[in-house]
Design a protein around this motif. Sequence first.
Motif, short mmCIF file in Angstrom:
data_model
loop_
_atom_site.label_atom_id
_atom_site.label_comp_id
_atom_site.label_asym_id
_atom_site.label_seq_id
_atom_site.Cartn_x
_atom_site.Cartn_y
_atom_site.Cartn_z
N SER A 141 44.92 7.48 50.08
CA SER A 141 43.85 7.77 49.10
C SER A 141 43.16 6.48 48.67
CB SER A 141 44.41 8.43 47.85
OG SER A 141 45.09 9.57 48.19
N ARG A 165 50.17 18.01 54.30
CA ARG A 165 49.19 18.46 53.31
C ARG A 165 49.20 17.55 52.10
NH1 ARG A 165 47.13 23.36 54.47
NH2 ARG A 165 48.14 24.38 56.24
N TRP A 166 48.06 17.44 51.45
CA TRP A 166 48.02 16.78 50.15
C TRP A 166 48.77 17.65 49.16
CZ3 TRP A 166 46.68 11.92 50.24
CH2 TRP A 166 45.82 11.46 51.23
N ALA A 167 49.14 17.04 48.04
CA ALA A 167 49.94 17.78 47.05
C ALA A 167 49.23 19.06 46.60
CB ALA A 167 50.26 16.89 45.87
N ASP A 168 47.88 19.06 46.64
CA ASP A 168 47.15 20.27 46.20
C ASP A 168 47.02 21.32 47.31
OD1 ASP A 168 45.25 19.29 47.92
OD2 ASP A 168 43.77 18.80 46.38
N GLY A 169 47.64 21.07 48.45
CA GLY A 169 47.67 22.10 49.50
C GLY A 169 46.67 21.91 50.63
N ARG A 170 45.67 21.00 50.43
CA ARG A 170 44.71 20.76 51.52
C ARG A 170 45.39 20.03 52.67
NH1 ARG A 170 41.33 16.78 49.97
NH2 ARG A 170 42.80 16.39 48.29
N ASP A 292 52.05 11.80 47.00
CA ASP A 292 50.73 12.46 47.13
C ASP A 292 50.75 13.62 48.11
OD1 ASP A 292 49.88 10.37 45.61
OD2 ASP A 292 48.71 9.39 47.19
N CYS A 293 51.79 13.68 48.95
CA CYS A 293 51.70 14.66 50.05
C CYS A 293 52.97 15.47 50.23
CB CYS A 293 51.38 13.93 51.37
SG CYS A 293 52.74 12.97 52.03
#
Length: 381
Positions: A141, A165-170, A292-293
Amino acid sequence: MDPIQLFVPTFRIEETLEQIRECLEKGWTGLGFKTVEFEEAWKQYTGLPYAHYLNSATAGLHLAVRLLKEKFAWQDGDEIITTPLTFVSTNHAILYERLTPIFADVDESLCLDPASICQRITPRTRAVMFVGLGGNTGRLSEVVDLCHEYNLRLILDASHMSGTRWADGRHVGNEADISIFSFQAVKNLPTADSGMICCQDAEMDADARKWAWLGINKDTYSRTLSQGTYKWMYDVEFEGFKYHGNSIMAAMGLVSLKYLDQDNTYRRQLAEWYDEGLAEEPRILRVPMSPDCVPSRHLYQVRVAHRDEVMVALNQANIFPGMHYRDNTLYRMYESGRDICPRAHAASDQIISLPMHMRLTAEQVHYVAAQLKQIVNQLGK
Ligand SMILES: Cc1ncc(COP(=O)(O)O)c(C=O)c1O
């Protein structure tokens, strides 16, 4: 006891054979048909806007550098900042286009350190090549921000990142100008050999397709689907390469993709078992995953002193780990970068990749961890 290997690819054999049978029955094994289906499935899975299926990630890395060089009119000798801790494909890709790899150091994640990248930026810097080692995002990031600040392109060597994936699921990939995934046999999404190049705009994707197919502006499959006479007619715009993927590999990939999340969940479970088994052992440093991931966990890496002796002793215990990677500046052809990345250099002498694949059991992981602890303690005395 059977030897415990670093990697053992697992294929869902009957399902894969069914997919391959479709190709054989249709009489279409090359570019098109299953490659198109796989590209669509990959876009759907990752949320990436474009995907072109290739015969390897090495081809994809080369194409990425080629496409960006052309689009942004880079000159021979322009610089790309890269990591010494990678498979050589990453850095060869830079050389294929007569650009200069400039090595920056890594941080504790073994991925590029943004501070070191900053120190390497010159007026000739054009891009950063970031490798998500073992499926880790490290400080990607921050590298993205830095690339924006200095107007540098970002190439993501995501060979290990299928399913990260990023922590937000992307899914990872959209933050780079171009990201490249490997589906080589021992990767998280195994075929035999293949990869995917994912560009961020339609024009680049179209160019990637032409460059991967000898500069020909219409592939054989599209011509077969098109109507009317002149189906055979195409133009050749430039001297492209033969880098595209084929339907047999795509058939394998389609099945592996169905199981990717399930397999990666199991990889993370294996990592937890290793974490448990190696906890409270100060002589074994576990390479940290970024918070982050949610990583693909392609690798589980540790650092130890006396690494080479530890490896021999593990082999004697029927355990056959790996090493990812030797500092590339130790190779003759990259020696000009030697001694400027002390952290990568030190890591290269200490890292071990412990066995990580679908057939490992909890019992085997605990055995590996116990053996490793015992060996490290004996050698440390
Ligand atoms: C970090 C990295 N980059 C690139 C590659 C090349 O991938 P492929 O074998 O699909 O060409 C690999 C494969 O081992 C890799 O580990």
